[in-house]
Scaffold this motif. Structure first.
Motif, PDB file in Angstrom:
ATOM      1  N   ASP A 146     171.492  49.855  73.631  1.00  0.00           N
ATOM      2  CA  ASP A 146     170.709  50.662  72.695  1.00  0.00           C
ATOM      3  C   ASP A 146     171.338  52.036  72.444  1.00  0.00           C
ATOM      4  O   ASP A 146     171.125  52.633  71.379  1.00  0.00           O
ATOM      5  N   ALA A 147     172.090  52.542  73.424  1.00  0.00           N
ATOM      6  CA  ALA A 147     172.698  53.870  73.293  1.00  0.00           C
ATOM      7  C   ALA A 147     174.112  53.822  72.729  1.00  0.00           C
ATOM      8  O   ALA A 147     174.752  54.858  72.542  1.00  0.00           O
ATOM      9  N   SER A 148     174.611  52.631  72.444  1.00  0.00           N
ATOM     10  CA  SER A 148     176.008  52.491  72.017  1.00  0.00           C
ATOM     11  C   SER A 148     176.169  52.716  70.516  1.00  0.00           C
ATOM     12  O   SER A 148     175.232  52.544  69.732  1.00  0.00           O
ATOM     13  N   THR A 149     177.374  53.058  70.120  1.00  0.00           N
ATOM     14  CA  THR A 149     177.667  53.189  68.689  1.00  0.00           C
ATOM     15  C   THR A 149     177.699  51.819  68.016  1.00  0.00           C
ATOM     16  O   THR A 149     177.474  51.716  66.806  1.00  0.00           O
ATOM     17  N   THR A 150     177.987  50.772  68.787  1.00  0.00           N
ATOM     18  CA  THR A 150     177.945  49.413  68.244  1.00  0.00           C
ATOM     19  C   THR A 150     176.524  49.061  67.824  1.00  0.00           C
ATOM     20  O   THR A 150     176.302  48.469  66.759  1.00  0.00           O
ATOM     21  N   TYR A 151     175.556  49.415  68.661  1.00  0.00           N
ATOM     22  CA  TYR A 151     174.152  49.188  68.326  1.00  0.00           C
ATOM     23  C   TYR A 151     173.798  49.897  67.019  1.00  0.00           C
ATOM     24  O   TYR A 151     173.177  49.310  66.122  1.00  0.00           O
ATOM     25  N   GLU A 152     174.213  51.139  66.917  1.00  0.00           N
ATOM     26  CA  GLU A 152     173.903  51.922  65.719  1.00  0.00           C
ATOM     27  C   GLU A 152     174.516  51.296  64.469  1.00  0.00           C
ATOM     28  O   GLU A 152     173.862  51.168  63.427  1.00  0.00           O
ATOM     29  N   ALA A 153     175.787  50.879  64.593  1.00  0.00           N
ATOM     30  CA  ALA A 153     176.460  50.271  63.442  1.00  0.00           C
ATOM     31  C   ALA A 153     175.842  48.928  63.083  1.00  0.00           C
ATOM     32  O   ALA A 153     175.655  48.600  61.905  1.00  0.00           O
ATOM     33  N   PHE A 154     175.518  48.141  64.099  1.00  0.00           N
ATOM     34  CA  PHE A 154     174.957  46.814  63.858  1.00  0.00           C
ATOM     35  C   PHE A 154     173.579  46.902  63.213  1.00  0.00           C
ATOM     36  O   PHE A 154     173.290  46.203  62.229  1.00  0.00           O
ATOM     37  N   THR A 155     172.700  47.743  63.759  1.00  0.00           N
ATOM     38  CA  THR A 155     171.347  47.831  63.219  1.00  0.00           C
ATOM     39  C   THR A 155     171.352  48.308  61.772  1.00  0.00           C
ATOM     40  O   THR A 155     170.573  47.819  60.944  1.00  0.00           O
ATOM     41  N   SER A 156     172.243  49.231  61.456  1.00  0.00           N
ATOM     42  CA  SER A 156     172.326  49.723  60.082  1.00  0.00           C
ATOM     43  C   SER A 156     172.760  48.611  59.139  1.00  0.00           C
ATOM     44  O   SER A 156     172.154  48.390  58.080  1.00  0.00           O
ATOM     45  N   GLN A 157     173.811  47.877  59.532  1.00  0.00           N
ATOM     46  CA  GLN A 157     174.328  46.806  58.680  1.00  0.00           C
ATOM     47  C   GLN A 157     173.340  45.650  58.583  1.00  0.00           C
ATOM     48  O   GLN A 157     173.115  45.100  57.493  1.00  0.00           O
ATOM     49  N   PHE A 158     172.730  45.303  59.701  1.00  0.00           N
ATOM     50  CA  PHE A 158     171.846  44.128  59.715  1.00  0.00           C
ATOM     51  C   PHE A 158     170.562  44.387  58.939  1.00  0.00           C
ATOM     52  O   PHE A 158     170.050  43.500  58.249  1.00  0.00           O
ATOM     53  N   ARG A 159     170.041  45.607  59.053  1.00  0.00           N
ATOM     54  CA  ARG A 159     168.832  45.936  58.308  1.00  0.00           C
ATOM     55  C   ARG A 159     169.105  45.857  56.796  1.00  0.00           C
ATOM     56  O   ARG A 159     168.287  45.345  56.023  1.00  0.00           O
ATOM     57  N   GLU A 160     170.262  46.338  56.386  1.00  0.00           N
ATOM     58  CA  GLU A 160     170.628  46.264  54.967  1.00  0.00           C
ATOM     59  C   GLU A 160     170.810  44.820  54.532  1.00  0.00           C
ATOM     60  O   GLU A 160     170.417  44.428  53.429  1.00  0.00           O
ATOM     61  N   LEU A 161     171.406  44.012  55.414  1.00  0.00           N
ATOM     62  CA  LEU A 161     171.649  42.605  55.094  1.00  0.00           C
ATOM     63  C   LEU A 161     170.339  41.849  54.884  1.00  0.00           C
ATOM     64  O   LEU A 161     170.217  41.013  53.984  1.00  0.00           O
ATOM     65  N   LEU A 162     169.328  42.148  55.731  1.00  0.00           N
ATOM     66  CA  LEU A 162     168.041  41.474  55.598  1.00  0.00           C
ATOM     67  C   LEU A 162     167.241  41.987  54.420  1.00  0.00           C
ATOM     68  O   LEU A 162     166.267  41.350  53.993  1.00  0.00           O
ATOM     69  N   GLY A 163     167.624  43.152  53.891  1.00  0.00           N
ATOM     70  CA  GLY A 163     166.906  43.708  52.755  1.00  0.00           C
ATOM     71  C   GLY A 163     165.728  44.530  53.199  1.00  0.00           C
ATOM     72  O   GLY A 163     164.571  44.225  52.880  1.00  0.00           O
ATOM     73  N   GLY A 164     166.010  45.572  53.960  1.00  0.00           N
ATOM     74  CA  GLY A 164     164.945  46.411  54.496  1.00  0.00           C
ATOM     75  C   GLY A 164     164.182  47.195  53.453  1.00  0.00           C
ATOM     76  O   GLY A 164     163.244  47.918  53.773  1.00  0.00           O
ATOM     77  N   ASP A 165     164.558  47.050  52.174  1.00  0.00           N
ATOM     78  CA  ASP A 165     163.861  47.790  51.112  1.00  0.00           C
ATOM     79  C   ASP A 165     162.588  47.074  50.656  1.00  0.00           C
ATOM     80  O   ASP A 165     161.949  47.465  49.690  1.00  0.00           O
ATOM     81  N   GLY A 166     162.235  46.004  51.369  1.00  0.00           N
ATOM     82  CA  GLY A 166     161.018  45.268  51.034  1.00  0.00           C
ATOM     83  C   GLY A 166     161.250  44.095  50.117  1.00  0.00           C
ATOM     84  O   GLY A 166     160.326  43.339  49.812  1.00  0.00           O
TER      85      GLY A 166
END
Length: 363
Positions: A146-166
């Motif tokens: 959770d504290a890693s930069t990999t986590y940060e990069a992954f969550t950002s990319q994955f949220r966009e991939l799933l379409g976090g804009d609703g």
């Protein structure tokens, strides 16, 4: 016979030789023909059936396995009636290349089977016992993830991939395969090799499960993101995991932290696959991609990176989860992304740099 010579008559009377007409040649051609006709190598009902049968392994005299031509075979159960078996059954898969290219190990009757029953010996596991403080080990690994930069990069990319804009993909479940046993202890050869190193180079025995711990932490992150992106009114995104190597202690831990453990014997979890499931299969010892190609088109698939040419290993045997003509066709409906891994130690523990993300192209 008018006009026939004596030599011709003698030739007609000689028996035909079966030279070259092996069971394997005939079977592999039959498998290829069925495959070309669109016959599925796996069906959900068959995978559920064998999972249920293996759950009854102490009381069942035999197991029934369906071949791809629709016929069935019956396999004797060596543990029938045994009160304290040291052998545990699991489902062994025979994927496309083992049907058409690599001579199987079993008898000819099994050549058209895409799944069989095999056995693993539990004596060493029972002798060694579970890893101490595995819950603490997991929480430590999860905090590091959770504290890693990999986590940060992954969550950002994955949220966009799933379409976090609703306006994103509909996801109702995450199905994981082969995340790894977290109660695994190193084998004697590893210990001997480790002890032969200078003291400052020796690793802790728990280092052998660091990858599995990271994989489970990632699965929880995937579930968190999917739930946050879910449409209002959804009852919840479920998180399933299947690994036939899970010990009872590991299954208890996983249930405590939010997983639903399925497919104890390595098959039942595939029945959860559908067009609304995210698949996370980092390094499963099963042909996950080929099974997906027959059963569903998930919106997202995270798996190990391979190329079309990477089918056979150095021993000319297929990899555990190789590509096939059907997976090659399936990927045409997906975009491919590299798993985001900044340069840091955490990528080595989970071999995250070897993963890719397939994103289904929406029509």
């Amino acid at each position: 016979m008018p006009g026939s010579t004596q030599d011709e008559r003698d030739t007609l009377l000689e028996p035909l030789l079966d030279y070259g007409c092996s069971h394997w040649k005939i079977s592999s051609q039959r498998a290829a023909d069925l495959y070309d006709l669109g016959t599925k190598l796996w069906r959900k009902e068959d995978l559920v059936s064998i999972e249920h049968q293996l759950a009854q392994s102490r009381t069942a005299e035999r197991f029934t396995v369906r071949r791809i031509d629709g016929s069935v075979i019956h396999i004797k159960n060596p543990m029938f009636g045994v009160q304290k078996p040291i052998w545990t059954p699991y489902v062994k898969f025979q994927e496309f290349w083992r049907l058409v290219r690599t001579t199987p190990d079993g008898p000819p009757e099994t050549y058209l089977c895409t799944y069989l029953v095999d056995w693993t010996n539990q004596t060493i596991r029972n002798y060694e016992g579970p890893v101490e403080n595995v819950r603490l080990l997991f929480e430590t690994s999860r905090k590091r993830w959770d504290a890693s930069t990999t986590y940060e990069a992954f969550t950002s990319q994955f949220r966009e991939l799933l379409g976090g804009d609703g306006n994103g993909k509909r996801v109702t479940k995450i199905v994981c395969f082969g995340l790894g046993e977290v109660n695994f202890k190193p084998l004697d050869w590893w210990r001997a090799q480790n002890e032969s190193k200078p003291e400052h180079e020796q690793e802790l025995e728990t280092s052998v499960v660091e990858g599995a711990l990271i994989h489970h932490a990632i699965a929880l992150t995937i579930a968190d993101i999917a739930r946050s992106c879910a449409e209002t009114g959804d009852t919840g995104v479920r998180l399933f995991t299947q690994d036939p190597h899970y010990s009872d202690e590991t299954k208890d831990l996983l249930r405590e932290i939010g997983f639903e453990v399925v497919g104890q014997y390595g098959a039942g979890g595939f029945a959860e696959l559908d067009n609304e499931s995210i698949v996370f299969s980092p390094f499963a010892s099963a042909p996950v991609k080929q099974i997906i190609a027959d059963l569903a088109r998930p919106p997202v698939i995270i798996c190990a990176r391979v190329t079309g040419a990477e089918v056979f290993n150095d021993f000319k045997k297929p990899y555990a989860d190789p590509e096939s003509p059907r997976t090659k066709q399936m990927w045409k409906g997906y975009k491919r992304w590299n798993f985001p891994v900044p340069s840091e130690r955490i990528q080595l523990e989970g071999s995250l740099d070897q993963l890719v993300i397939y994103d289904r192209i929406e029509e």
